[in-house]
Design a protein around this motif. Structure first.
Motif, short mmCIF file in Angstrom:
data_model
loop_
_atom_site.label_atom_id
_atom_site.label_comp_id
_atom_site.label_asym_id
_atom_site.label_seq_id
_atom_site.Cartn_x
_atom_site.Cartn_y
_atom_site.Cartn_z
N GLU A 128 0.85 -1.18 0.00
CA GLU A 128 0.00 0.00 0.00
C GLU A 128 0.88 1.23 0.00
O GLU A 128 1.85 1.30 0.74
CB GLU A 128 -0.85 0.03 1.28
N SER A 129 0.56 2.21 -0.84
CA SER A 129 1.29 3.47 -0.69
C SER A 129 0.57 4.58 -1.45
O SER A 129 -0.29 4.34 -2.28
CB SER A 129 2.72 3.34 -1.19
N SER A 130 0.96 5.81 -1.13
CA SER A 130 0.41 6.96 -1.85
C SER A 130 0.98 6.96 -3.26
O SER A 130 1.99 6.32 -3.54
CB SER A 130 0.83 8.24 -1.13
N TRP A 131 0.36 7.69 -4.19
CA TRP A 131 0.86 7.70 -5.58
C TRP A 131 2.29 8.19 -5.64
O TRP A 131 3.08 7.73 -6.44
CB TRP A 131 -0.07 8.52 -6.49
N ARG A 132 2.65 9.11 -4.75
CA ARG A 132 3.99 9.70 -4.80
C ARG A 132 5.07 8.70 -4.39
O ARG A 132 6.20 8.76 -4.86
CB ARG A 132 4.01 10.92 -3.88
N LYS A 133 4.71 7.77 -3.50
CA LYS A 133 5.68 6.76 -3.06
C LYS A 133 5.55 5.46 -3.83
O LYS A 133 6.25 4.49 -3.52
CB LYS A 133 5.46 6.47 -1.56
N ASP A 134 4.66 5.44 -4.80
CA ASP A 134 4.35 4.20 -5.51
C ASP A 134 5.39 3.93 -6.60
O ASP A 134 5.34 4.51 -7.68
CB ASP A 134 2.94 4.32 -6.12
N ASP A 219 7.30 13.66 -9.62
CA ASP A 219 5.87 13.73 -9.30
C ASP A 219 5.00 13.83 -10.55
O ASP A 219 3.94 13.19 -10.64
CB ASP A 219 5.59 14.92 -8.37
#
Ligand code: SIN
Ligand code: FE
Length: 293
Positions: A128-134, A219
């Motif tokens: 699981e992660s935010s789009w920025r950490k994906d 980003d």
């Protein structure tokens, strides 16, 4: 020096020993944006070290178990002897990676600075992660709290999955094409922001205009789903026993699947490259017609 054509990012080398091998002088290949792959260069664990492939040695807060400098182990939990054994594994990998880059890149000898080395025990899938950490989205490496100020990120990876699972990457278009594509959307940092970020200890050193541009590119790429699916790219499978080396600040990459990897980061100043004009710093400066230091 020619940049890779779409679908041609990999260069495969036969070496099967970290210290010795037929290959050398590969600076021009990595600097051009190729991924150097060594399909016969495993990192072997002793029988009693195999247990450390279990993700439960992680402290649960960080996705990697990393070694900073010679002795500072982070992200792991366990008894004193276990932690010492874990540290020895990562230190041995770091020594192997150093030996490899020293002989593959004689031009960089004495110029590469070793950063952290890590064991990455978690499966890529289902994280699981935010789009920025994906990191399943194509990106170049750029980290909000770690400005590089233009210094290169050269990384050595080895897949050590024990049950035959490859690590699947996607590799994207050449850096210059990527920078060109998104440069109209780059904006300047707010005045005084880099000073404030550093003064407030949000960044570990000053975030230069270069770092600001690289974070935006990171980003913009990850947020653009059309770019993610439709831009030129190739899928690459690194089987267990494979080592690969790449300038990860330059080569667009995404990790799609796999588990159990070792990694070592090296830093290199663009002025210590064979062809400094291939560095993201110089590519962005010539594209934007200004210095970014
Ligand atoms: C990354 O740098 O994006 C991660 C690569 C990987 O986990 O294989
Ligand atoms: Fe990355």
């Amino acid at each position: 020096m020619s940049t890779p054509q779409p679908g041609d990012a990999l260069r495969t080398l036969p070496d099967s020993n970290w210290e010795r091998g037929p290959s050398s002088h590969a600076e021009h290949l990595v600097e051009a944006g190729h991924v150097l792959q060594f399909p016969n260069l495993p990192f072997a664990l002793e029988k009693d070290e195999q247990r450390f492939l279990d993700p439960s040695w992680s402290d649960g807060r960080s996705k990697n178990i990393s070694l900073r400098g010679a002795t500072e182990l982070r992200g792991a939990q366990g008894g004193k002897d276990d932690l010492a054994a874990l540290q020895a594994i990562i230190r041995r990998f770091a020594a192997n990676a150093q030996a490899l880059v020293d002989r593959m890149f004689p031009q960089y000898r004495g110029k590469l600075r070793a950063g952290n080395a890590s064991l990455r025990p978690f499966a890529v899938e289902g994280r699981e992660s935010s789009w920025r950490k994906d990191d399943t989205r194509l990106h170049v490496d750029a980290f909000p709290s770690n400005p590089t100020q233009g210094v290169r990120l050269l990384r050595v990876f080895t897949n050590l999955n024990p049950v035959g699972r490859p690590r699947i990457w996607r590799v994207g278009e050449p850096f210059a094409d990527f920078a060109n594509r998104f440069s109209p959307r780059l904006h300047r940092p707010l005045p005084a922001s880099s000073f404030l970020l550093h003064a407030l200890h949000i960044t570990k050193s000053r975030r230069t205009p270069y770092d600001h541009a690289m974070l935006q590119l990171h980003d913009l790429a990850k947020a653009d789903l059309e770019f993610q699916s439709a831009s030129p790219q190739q899928e690459v499978a690194f089987a267990p026993g494979t080592t690969w080396v790449v300038f990860s600040d330059q080569v667009l990459h995404a990790v799609m699947a796999g588990q159990h990897m070792m990694e070592q980061t090296f830093y290199l100043r663009p002025t210590d490259q064979l062809a400094p004009e291939t560095s993201p710093l110089r590519v962005l400066e010539s594209l934007l017609h200004k210095t970014l230091v």
